[in-house]
Design an enzyme around this catalytic site. Structure first.
Site, PDB file in Angstrom:
ATOM      1  N   ALA A   7       0.442  -1.246  -0.177  1.00  0.00           N
ATOM      2  CA  ALA A   7      -0.285  -0.270   0.002  1.00  0.00           C
ATOM      3  C   ALA A   7       1.180   1.170   0.140  1.00  0.00           C
ATOM      4  O   ALA A   7       1.291   1.852   0.779  1.00  0.00           O
ATOM      5  CB  ALA A   7      -1.111  -0.197   0.871  1.00  0.00           C
ATOM      6  N   GLY A  45       0.684   4.212  -2.311  1.00  0.00           N
ATOM      7  CA  GLY A  45      -0.264   4.697  -1.941  1.00  0.00           C
ATOM      8  C   GLY A  45       0.306   6.540  -2.993  1.00  0.00           C
ATOM      9  O   GLY A  45       0.035   7.138  -2.938  1.00  0.00           O
ATOM     10  N   ASN A  79       2.932   5.319 -16.428  1.00  0.00           N
ATOM     11  CA  ASN A  79       1.737   4.872 -15.864  1.00  0.00           C
ATOM     12  C   ASN A  79       1.545   6.481 -15.603  1.00  0.00           C
ATOM     13  O   ASN A  79       1.180   7.147 -14.164  1.00  0.00           O
ATOM     14  CB  ASN A  79       1.826   4.814 -14.572  1.00  0.00           C
ATOM     15  CG  ASN A  79       0.762   3.888 -13.737  1.00  0.00           C
ATOM     16  OD1 ASN A  79       0.650   4.712 -13.297  1.00  0.00           O
ATOM     17  ND2 ASN A  79       0.831   2.381 -13.869  1.00  0.00           N
ATOM     18  N   ASN A 122      -3.961   4.524 -15.044  1.00  0.00           N
ATOM     19  CA  ASN A 122      -4.186   3.448 -13.892  1.00  0.00           C
ATOM     20  C   ASN A 122      -5.449   3.588 -13.446  1.00  0.00           C
ATOM     21  O   ASN A 122      -5.790   4.769 -12.484  1.00  0.00           O
ATOM     22  CB  ASN A 122      -2.927   3.594 -13.060  1.00  0.00           C
ATOM     23  CG  ASN A 122      -3.340   2.294 -11.647  1.00  0.00           C
ATOM     24  OD1 ASN A 122      -3.728   2.242 -11.705  1.00  0.00           O
ATOM     25  ND2 ASN A 122      -1.615   3.254 -10.160  1.00  0.00           N
ATOM     26  N   CYS A 161      -6.246   0.915  -8.901  1.00  0.00           N
ATOM     27  CA  CYS A 161      -5.082   1.344  -7.854  1.00  0.00           C
ATOM     28  C   CYS A 161      -6.138   1.217  -6.633  1.00  0.00           C
ATOM     29  O   CYS A 161      -6.768   1.413  -5.848  1.00  0.00           O
ATOM     30  CB  CYS A 161      -4.136   2.258  -7.342  1.00  0.00           C
ATOM     31  SG  CYS A 161      -2.693   2.189  -6.284  1.00  0.00           S
ATOM     32  N   GLY A 205       2.345 -11.523  -6.585  1.00  0.00           N
ATOM     33  CA  GLY A 205       2.573 -12.597  -6.538  1.00  0.00           C
ATOM     34  C   GLY A 205       2.228 -13.755  -6.796  1.00  0.00           C
ATOM     35  O   GLY A 205       0.884 -13.808  -7.435  1.00  0.00           O
ATOM     36  N   GLY A 238       6.464  -8.415 -12.232  1.00  0.00           N
ATOM     37  CA  GLY A 238       6.818  -7.785 -11.184  1.00  0.00           C
ATOM     38  C   GLY A 238       7.174  -7.733  -9.587  1.00  0.00           C
ATOM     39  O   GLY A 238       8.370  -7.704  -8.989  1.00  0.00           O
TER      40      GLY A 238
END
Length: 321
Positions: free
Chosen positions: A76, A78, A105, A132, A135, A222, A273
């Site tokens: 997170a 932010g 982005n 984006n 989020c 993940g 990622g």
């Protein structure tokens, strides 16, 4: 520096990606974080997505911002970033555009902010723009836009008018009908999709009885999210293929087999990622694994894998199965 095998080249919105691998936004800073690791090269990626950028600088969320979970990671952050002016004026000139493609982005709290940031990147050397709208770790904008197909389309339409560069819409998995959202975004003018963003999640410290993440909840990435991401990629592909709209499939890729799953499900390129955090040199391993697969199956190009999934015949209803 070796040049990637030409069998790995893919066409993405008219851009030549040297490999199908894309370094995902938020995982590599502004393209420089892993360049200090011996042996790492941006040339092993077809493109690099820069960190989410807003109109004004943002300090991000309170700590803790990252927490490891079984099979994944919660974050997170932010949208901490220095603001679009600094990114365009100070950071982009330091990037080597001969190494790979760079994708901005764009993030925002309002449609007007999305427009302003997109316009700023349109007047820059950036190769493409990812918007984006999904989020999960900011309290305004972001996921609120991404979970409403009508609002998603409004953001895409506004950004489409603000740039002539390829426009990639990053879709949220935290919505009822991702295929319908994709259809609305195509009608609004998106050129491509990134599927998916992180899933919303929480982890709790049972001793203090408080969430580990300062923001209480965060985005789960993940290996744990890969089956969801592969399915969502395939669902979006069912809509996107009719319009020739390519997809960056992403979510839990840690091996060549993972990447190939996304390609078969309909992705043209594959995002990497979270895996970079524990293996910064994973890209050439994945690229070589894809080449080995092409050799085993007698295929001359990685693009032959896109959408090559062979679905099982569904069971006949009423047969007692």
């Amino acid at each position: 520096m070796t040049t990637p095998d030409p069998r790995l080249h893919v066409d993405f919105c008219g851009l030549d990606f040297a490999t199908p691998l894309v370094l995902l936004s938020g995982c590599v800073g502004f393209g420089e974080e892993y360049t200090r690791v011996a042996g790492f090269s941006n040339r092993d990626a077809g493109a690099v997505c820069l960190k989410g950028t807003t109109g004004s600088p943002r300090p991000g969320n309170v700590p803790h911002r990252v927490y490891e979970t079984p099979g994944g990671m919660l974050n997170a952050i932010g949208l901490q970033n220095p603001g679009v002016d600094r990114v365009v004026d100070e950071i982009l000139p330091t990037l080597d555009f001969s190494e790979t493609r760079f994708i901005a982005n764009v993030s925002g709290s309002t449609i007007e902010e999305y427009i302003a940031v997109t316009e700023r990147f349109d007047d820059s050397p950036i190769d493409a723009i990812e918007i984006n709208i999904s989020c999960p770790n900011v309290k305004e904008g972001g996921v609120a836009f991404g979970n409403d197909p009508a609002m998603s389309a409004r953001v895409v339409e506004a950004c489409r008018k603000a740039t002539s560069k390829p426009l990639i819409t990053k879709l949220s998995p935290n919505q009822t009908d991702i295929a319908e959202n994709a259809r609305r975004c195509i009608e609004a003018g998106t050129d491509a999709f990134a599927v998916i963003n992180t899933l919303m999640g929480m982890a709790i410290d049972i001793e203090s009885r408080t969430p580990f993440i300062g923001n209480n909840q965060g985005g789960l990435s993940g290996p744990a999210i890969k089956p969801v991401a592969v399915l969502k990629t395939h669902q979006v592909y069912q809509v996107a293929r009719e319009h020739g709209v390519p997809i960056i499939g992403q979510g839990g890729v840690t091996s060549a087999s993972d990447a190939i799953e996304f390609l078969l499900a309909g992705a043209t390129a594959v995002g990497v990622g979270t895996a970079l955090f524990y293996d910064p040199l994973i890209l050439p391993k994945i690229n070589q694994g894809i080449l080995d697969y092409l050799d085993r199956h007698g295929l001359e190009s990685v693009s032959r894998l896109t959408g090559a999934l062979r679905l099982n015949e569904p069971p006949v209803r009423g047969c007692g199965c």
